[in-house]
Design a protein around this motif. Structure first.
Motif, PDB file in Angstrom:
ATOM      1  N   SER A  46       0.857  -1.193   0.000  1.00  0.00           N
ATOM      2  CA  SER A  46       0.000   0.000   0.000  1.00  0.00           C
ATOM      3  C   SER A  46       0.888   1.237   0.000  1.00  0.00           C
ATOM      4  N   THR A  47       0.558   2.202  -0.845  1.00  0.00           N
ATOM      5  CA  THR A  47       1.293   3.463  -0.905  1.00  0.00           C
ATOM      6  C   THR A  47       0.286   4.609  -0.797  1.00  0.00           C
ATOM      7  N   GLU A  48       0.757   5.831  -0.950  1.00  0.00           N
ATOM      8  CA  GLU A  48      -0.130   6.987  -0.874  1.00  0.00           C
ATOM      9  C   GLU A  48      -0.919   7.208  -2.151  1.00  0.00           C
ATOM     10  N   THR A  49      -0.610   6.454  -3.203  1.00  0.00           N
ATOM     11  CA  THR A  49      -1.307   6.654  -4.473  1.00  0.00           C
ATOM     12  C   THR A  49      -1.932   5.379  -5.050  1.00  0.00           C
ATOM     13  N   PHE A  50      -1.479   4.212  -4.598  1.00  0.00           N
ATOM     14  CA  PHE A  50      -2.033   2.975  -5.142  1.00  0.00           C
ATOM     15  C   PHE A  50      -1.775   1.798  -4.210  1.00  0.00           C
ATOM     16  N   LEU A 151      -1.180  -1.773 -12.350  1.00  0.00           N
ATOM     17  CA  LEU A 151      -1.702  -1.809 -10.997  1.00  0.00           C
ATOM     18  C   LEU A 151      -2.916  -2.716 -10.919  1.00  0.00           C
ATOM     19  N   SER A 152      -2.949  -3.537  -9.854  1.00  0.00           N
ATOM     20  CA  SER A 152      -4.048  -4.488  -9.698  1.00  0.00           C
ATOM     21  C   SER A 152      -5.142  -3.964  -8.781  1.00  0.00           C
ATOM     22  N   LEU A 153      -4.806  -2.981  -7.947  1.00  0.00           N
ATOM     23  CA  LEU A 153      -5.760  -2.436  -6.995  1.00  0.00           C
ATOM     24  C   LEU A 153      -5.666  -0.913  -7.016  1.00  0.00           C
ATOM     25  N   ASP A 154      -6.611  -0.256  -6.396  1.00  0.00           N
ATOM     26  CA  ASP A 154      -6.570   1.195  -6.331  1.00  0.00           C
ATOM     27  C   ASP A 154      -7.094   1.653  -4.983  1.00  0.00           C
ATOM     28  N   LEU A 155      -6.648   2.811  -4.549  1.00  0.00           N
ATOM     29  CA  LEU A 155      -7.144   3.373  -3.307  1.00  0.00           C
ATOM     30  C   LEU A 155      -8.515   3.994  -3.540  1.00  0.00           C
ATOM     31  N   SER A 156      -9.320   4.011  -2.505  1.00  0.00           N
ATOM     32  CA  SER A 156     -10.635   4.638  -2.616  1.00  0.00           C
ATOM     33  C   SER A 156     -10.487   6.147  -2.729  1.00  0.00           C
ATOM     34  N   ILE A 157     -11.520   6.789  -3.222  1.00  0.00           N
ATOM     35  CA  ILE A 157     -11.509   8.240  -3.343  1.00  0.00           C
ATOM     36  C   ILE A 157     -11.318   8.884  -1.976  1.00  0.00           C
ATOM     37  N   LEU A 158     -11.929   8.310  -0.939  1.00  0.00           N
ATOM     38  CA  LEU A 158     -11.815   8.865   0.403  1.00  0.00           C
ATOM     39  C   LEU A 158     -10.370   8.862   0.885  1.00  0.00           C
ATOM     40  N   VAL A 159      -9.678   7.743   0.741  1.00  0.00           N
ATOM     41  CA  VAL A 159      -8.289   7.663   1.212  1.00  0.00           C
ATOM     42  C   VAL A 159      -7.400   8.628   0.432  1.00  0.00           C
ATOM     43  N   PHE A 194      -9.320   4.254   6.243  1.00  0.00           N
ATOM     44  CA  PHE A 194      -7.887   4.520   6.126  1.00  0.00           C
ATOM     45  C   PHE A 194      -7.070   3.350   6.656  1.00  0.00           C
ATOM     46  N   LYS A 195      -7.435   2.853   7.826  1.00  0.00           N
ATOM     47  CA  LYS A 195      -6.717   1.732   8.428  1.00  0.00           C
ATOM     48  C   LYS A 195      -6.793   0.492   7.543  1.00  0.00           C
ATOM     49  N   LYS A 196      -7.955   0.224   6.983  1.00  0.00           N
ATOM     50  CA  LYS A 196      -8.159  -0.965   6.149  1.00  0.00           C
ATOM     51  C   LYS A 196      -7.316  -0.906   4.883  1.00  0.00           C
ATOM     52  N   GLU A 197      -7.233   0.248   4.247  1.00  0.00           N
ATOM     53  CA  GLU A 197      -6.547   0.352   2.962  1.00  0.00           C
ATOM     54  C   GLU A 197      -5.051   0.632   3.090  1.00  0.00           C
ATOM     55  N   MET A 198      -4.663   1.362   4.117  1.00  0.00           N
ATOM     56  CA  MET A 198      -3.266   1.779   4.234  1.00  0.00           C
ATOM     57  C   MET A 198      -2.448   0.934   5.197  1.00  0.00           C
TER      58      MET A 198
END
Length: 253
Positions: A46-50, A151-159, A194-198
């Motif tokens: 997980s990064t700040e962009t993807f 990229l196989s996944l993406d961060l949500s708009i909220l994160v 945030f915790k779930k994705e990052m």
């Protein structure tokens, strides 16, 4: 990380580390560049962009100052090679565009053979320092010319909104109440998502971002008493304690 075994070789400011583990959960922003070769084990970066699922033989380059976290998808044994080096002679040889973002590539057969040979040399405690150094330069050269994996996944708009808000308001009030009001989401939604994705709590993330920013200001010649409020701390005592807990040294050193 709870390593089963860990072999480390250091040469000319570069640290080569081969490790095997059944557990990895790491979130960090560090002052050195990091090259990671994932030999086996299903991992999510997980990064700040993807976000990205790392497959066998993935090669990841993480520049200095870039937030990242790793966690395993299963309890299967995890194996990797980590090569780290600070801003030095070797980093000056890397194209600037490589130092701007985290990249993930699939090594060529030649590069893969070099990486496996590095691992074997370290494990067998029969490392040739000049070989390790030369092999690293070859691998870095390939990274600068290879295309990044899709990229196989993406961060949500909220994160993405949270990351951007923290970045642009690093010296201001970043309480959950303030962020919630600014982004028009509930505190529970913000903290949980945030915790779930990052892979890190938003509070821990903010602390890391603020202290890394503080380190940059100190390196530029500013004094601790000049910068603590620029990093969002209301008093020097709180800043001092957080800095020592994170870096293990006084901000005056």
């Amino acid at each position: 990380m709870d390593n089963k075994f860990n072999y480390i070789v250091e040469f000319n400011g570069v640290k080569f580390c081969y490790s095997k583990t059944e557990n990895i959960l790491k979130s960090d922003i560090h002052e050195y560049h990091e090259l990671l070769f994932y030999i086996d084990g299903e991992t999510i970066l997980s990064t700040e962009t993807f976000k990205q699922e790392l497959t066998k033989n993935s090669l990841v380059f993480i520049p200095c100052g870039k937030y990242h976290s790793f966690h395993l998808k299963s309890s299967k044994e995890f194996e990797r090679l980590k090569i780290s080096f600070a801003k030095s002679e070797i980093s000056d040889m890397i194209p600037r565009k490589i130092l701007e973002k985290i990249s993930i590539t699939t090594p060529s057969n030649v590069c893969l053979a070099l990486l496996n040979k590095i691992c074997n040399n370290i494990k067998n405690k029969n490392s040739n320092d000049m070989f390790l150094y030369g092999a690293l330069l070859t691998v870095l050269s390939e990274i600068s010319t290879n295309n990044q994996q899709p990229l196989s996944l993406d961060l949500s708009i909220l994160v993405k909104k949270i990351v951007n808000y923290v970045e642009t308001n690093i010296g201001s009030d970043l309480s959950m109440k303030t962020i919630s009001k600014a982004l028009n989401y509930s505190v529970s939604t913000i903290t949980h998502t945030f915790k779930k994705e990052m892979g890190i709590s938003i509070h821990q993330y903010i602390v890391r971002k603020r202290l890394f920013f503080a380190k940059q200001l100190l390196d530029s010649g500013k004094t601790p008493t000049q910068i603590y409020f620029l990093c969002g701390y209301k008093n020097y005592s709180s800043f001092y304690k957080a800095y020592v807990n994170t870096f293990g040294i006084s901000p005056k050193n």
